[in-house]
Motif scaffolding. Structure first.
Motif, PDB file in Angstrom:
ATOM      1  N   VAL A 181       0.905  -1.175   0.045  1.00  0.00           N
ATOM      2  CA  VAL A 181      -0.076  -0.148   0.125  1.00  0.00           C
ATOM      3  C   VAL A 181       0.930   1.234   0.086  1.00  0.00           C
ATOM      4  N   GLN A 182       0.804   2.163  -0.963  1.00  0.00           N
ATOM      5  CA  GLN A 182       1.618   3.288  -1.079  1.00  0.00           C
ATOM      6  C   GLN A 182       1.308   4.196   0.249  1.00  0.00           C
ATOM      7  N   ASN A 183       2.304   4.401   0.777  1.00  0.00           N
ATOM      8  CA  ASN A 183       2.484   5.169   2.361  1.00  0.00           C
ATOM      9  C   ASN A 183       2.517   6.653   1.856  1.00  0.00           C
ATOM     10  N   SER A 184       1.285   7.098   1.496  1.00  0.00           N
ATOM     11  CA  SER A 184       1.027   8.427   1.143  1.00  0.00           C
ATOM     12  C   SER A 184       1.114   9.296   2.339  1.00  0.00           C
ATOM     13  N   GLN A 185       1.350  10.671   2.249  1.00  0.00           N
ATOM     14  CA  GLN A 185       1.259  11.436   3.317  1.00  0.00           C
ATOM     15  C   GLN A 185      -0.042  11.629   3.822  1.00  0.00           C
ATOM     16  N   GLU A 186      -1.173  11.362   3.240  1.00  0.00           N
ATOM     17  CA  GLU A 186      -2.406  11.569   3.794  1.00  0.00           C
ATOM     18  C   GLU A 186      -2.850  10.166   4.626  1.00  0.00           C
ATOM     19  N   LEU A 187      -2.381   9.326   4.279  1.00  0.00           N
ATOM     20  CA  LEU A 187      -2.524   7.918   5.104  1.00  0.00           C
ATOM     21  C   LEU A 187      -1.717   7.885   6.265  1.00  0.00           C
ATOM     22  N   LYS A 188      -0.408   8.434   6.089  1.00  0.00           N
ATOM     23  CA  LYS A 188       0.341   8.566   7.697  1.00  0.00           C
ATOM     24  C   LYS A 188      -0.265   9.427   8.401  1.00  0.00           C
ATOM     25  N   LYS A 189      -0.885  10.768   7.591  1.00  0.00           N
ATOM     26  CA  LYS A 189      -1.544  11.862   8.592  1.00  0.00           C
ATOM     27  C   LYS A 189      -2.757  11.254   9.237  1.00  0.00           C
ATOM     28  N   LEU A 190      -3.311  10.378   8.513  1.00  0.00           N
ATOM     29  CA  LEU A 190      -4.909   9.700   9.034  1.00  0.00           C
ATOM     30  C   LEU A 190      -4.425   8.646  10.276  1.00  0.00           C
ATOM     31  N   GLN A 191      -3.226   7.877  10.118  1.00  0.00           N
ATOM     32  CA  GLN A 191      -3.075   7.068  11.005  1.00  0.00           C
ATOM     33  C   GLN A 191      -2.332   7.641  12.238  1.00  0.00           C
ATOM     34  N   GLN A 192      -1.457   8.663  12.087  1.00  0.00           N
ATOM     35  CA  GLN A 192      -0.863   9.613  13.263  1.00  0.00           C
ATOM     36  C   GLN A 192      -2.085  10.184  13.910  1.00  0.00           C
ATOM     37  N   GLY A 193      -3.073  10.933  13.265  1.00  0.00           N
ATOM     38  CA  GLY A 193      -4.181  11.531  13.897  1.00  0.00           C
ATOM     39  C   GLY A 193      -4.985  10.553  15.057  1.00  0.00           C
ATOM     40  N   LEU A 194      -5.305   9.462  14.335  1.00  0.00           N
ATOM     41  CA  LEU A 194      -6.098   8.602  15.083  1.00  0.00           C
ATOM     42  C   LEU A 194      -5.413   7.827  16.188  1.00  0.00           C
ATOM     43  N   LYS A 195      -4.099   7.783  16.235  1.00  0.00           N
ATOM     44  CA  LYS A 195      -3.377   7.372  17.343  1.00  0.00           C
ATOM     45  C   LYS A 195      -3.190   8.315  18.335  1.00  0.00           C
ATOM     46  N   ALA A 196      -3.039   9.469  17.930  1.00  0.00           N
ATOM     47  CA  ALA A 196      -3.033  10.771  18.802  1.00  0.00           C
ATOM     48  C   ALA A 196      -4.190  11.024  19.507  1.00  0.00           C
ATOM     49  N   HIS A 197      -5.287  10.732  18.697  1.00  0.00           N
ATOM     50  CA  HIS A 197      -6.747  11.113  19.342  1.00  0.00           C
ATOM     51  C   HIS A 197      -7.073  10.089  20.482  1.00  0.00           C
ATOM     52  N   PHE A 229       4.589   2.526  11.372  1.00  0.00           N
ATOM     53  CA  PHE A 229       3.315   2.073  10.492  1.00  0.00           C
ATOM     54  C   PHE A 229       3.880   1.916   9.272  1.00  0.00           C
ATOM     55  N   LEU A 230       3.569   0.366   8.695  1.00  0.00           N
ATOM     56  CA  LEU A 230       3.893  -0.022   7.591  1.00  0.00           C
ATOM     57  C   LEU A 230       2.741  -0.508   6.983  1.00  0.00           C
ATOM     58  N   PRO A 231       1.909   0.352   6.002  1.00  0.00           N
ATOM     59  CA  PRO A 231       0.630   0.058   5.577  1.00  0.00           C
ATOM     60  C   PRO A 231       0.776  -1.164   4.534  1.00  0.00           C
ATOM     61  N   HIS A 232      -0.002  -2.092   4.921  1.00  0.00           N
ATOM     62  CA  HIS A 232       0.044  -3.465   3.822  1.00  0.00           C
ATOM     63  C   HIS A 232      -1.334  -3.946   4.052  1.00  0.00           C
ATOM     64  N   LEU A 233      -1.774  -4.868   3.278  1.00  0.00           N
ATOM     65  CA  LEU A 233      -2.952  -5.732   3.259  1.00  0.00           C
ATOM     66  C   LEU A 233      -2.454  -7.234   3.166  1.00  0.00           C
ATOM     67  N   THR A 234      -2.665  -7.743   4.349  1.00  0.00           N
ATOM     68  CA  THR A 234      -2.300  -9.311   4.298  1.00  0.00           C
ATOM     69  C   THR A 234      -2.995 -10.159   3.302  1.00  0.00           C
ATOM     70  N   LEU A 235      -2.602 -10.886   2.616  1.00  0.00           N
ATOM     71  CA  LEU A 235      -2.781 -11.991   1.677  1.00  0.00           C
ATOM     72  C   LEU A 235      -2.842 -13.327   2.485  1.00  0.00           C
ATOM     73  N   ALA A 236      -2.052 -13.714   2.968  1.00  0.00           N
ATOM     74  CA  ALA A 236      -1.719 -14.901   3.855  1.00  0.00           C
ATOM     75  C   ALA A 236      -0.909 -14.945   5.029  1.00  0.00           C
ATOM     76  N   ARG A 237      -1.313 -15.979   5.892  1.00  0.00           N
ATOM     77  CA  ARG A 237      -0.351 -16.126   7.073  1.00  0.00           C
ATOM     78  C   ARG A 237      -0.003 -17.465   6.933  1.00  0.00           C
ATOM     79  N   LEU A 238       1.501 -17.443   7.303  1.00  0.00           N
ATOM     80  CA  LEU A 238       2.229 -18.890   7.219  1.00  0.00           C
ATOM     81  C   LEU A 238       2.344 -19.400   8.435  1.00  0.00           C
TER      82      LEU A 238
END
Length: 190
Positions: A102-118, A132-141
């Motif tokens: 998942v592209q780690n855009s500034q908007e996504l970082k801002k959203l995640q950081q704002g949520l955590k701070a709130h 914060f390393l945005p990703h979408l899990t396909l499978a767990r081994l």
């Protein structure tokens, strides 16, 4: 009896219908056929990008989380996520998780950081303190193993851009041997 586990995430809804991604996952499953018992695939209807893991919550803590999320005003107007590439944690040669990038855009970082701070300002402990390393899990081994062949199958392929309109509080529910993610609250991104 275990307390329910909760996390806050965003969901690129139309991603589960992406034809190239369906083909890629099919190829990955065929590649892993002899190791299939070692892999637990995430169903497409449960794909999400976790912004904040909250862990187990009792009723009082959950009430505080609801109040915090309801009072939160995300400081972004619109969020569009680019899904691209395949990787593995901790490493493709010794992996436990296979993921879509998942592209780690500034908007996504801002959203995640704002949520955590709130959440922290409402005395809600955020369980994870790693970057914060945005990703979408396909499978767990089940066991550490090489998935470099699967990572090469996906390469840096793009799976499109997806508008995100909601931040969702999910409850992780165990039903028999299956885990389901049940949305319990939504917050619109303005």
């Amino acid at each position: 009896m275990r307390k329910p586990k909760y996390f806050v995430a965003v969901v690129p809804e139309a991603l589960k219908d992406h034809s190239d991604l369906k083909v890629l996952v099919g190829k990955m499953k065929r590649t892993l056929k002899d190791r299939e018992k070692e892999v637990r695939w995430s169903p497409p209807d449960m794909w999400h990008i976790t912004l904040q893991f909250l862990g187990e919550l009792n009723n009082e803590e959950l009430t505080r989380v609801y109040a915090a999320i309801n009072s939160w005003q995300p400081q972004i107007k619109e969020l569009e996520l680019k899904i691209q590439g395949v990787g593995a944690f901790p490493d493709p040669l010794d992996a436990r998780v296979l993921w879509l990038g998942v592209q780690n855009s500034q908007e996504l970082k801002k959203l995640q950081q704002g949520l955590k701070a709130h959440l922290n300002s409402h005395q809600i402990d955020t369980v994870e303190d790693r970057p914060f390393l945005p990703h979408l899990t396909l499978a767990r081994l089940r066991n550490l193993q090489s998935v470099s062949d699967l990572v090469k199958l996906g390469g840096r392929k793009s799976f499109g851009e997806y508008k995100i309109s909601d931040v969702i509080l999910f409850e992780s529910v165990v039903q028999g041997a299956m885990v389901k993610y049940v949305p319990v609250s939504r917050k619109k991104i303005q």
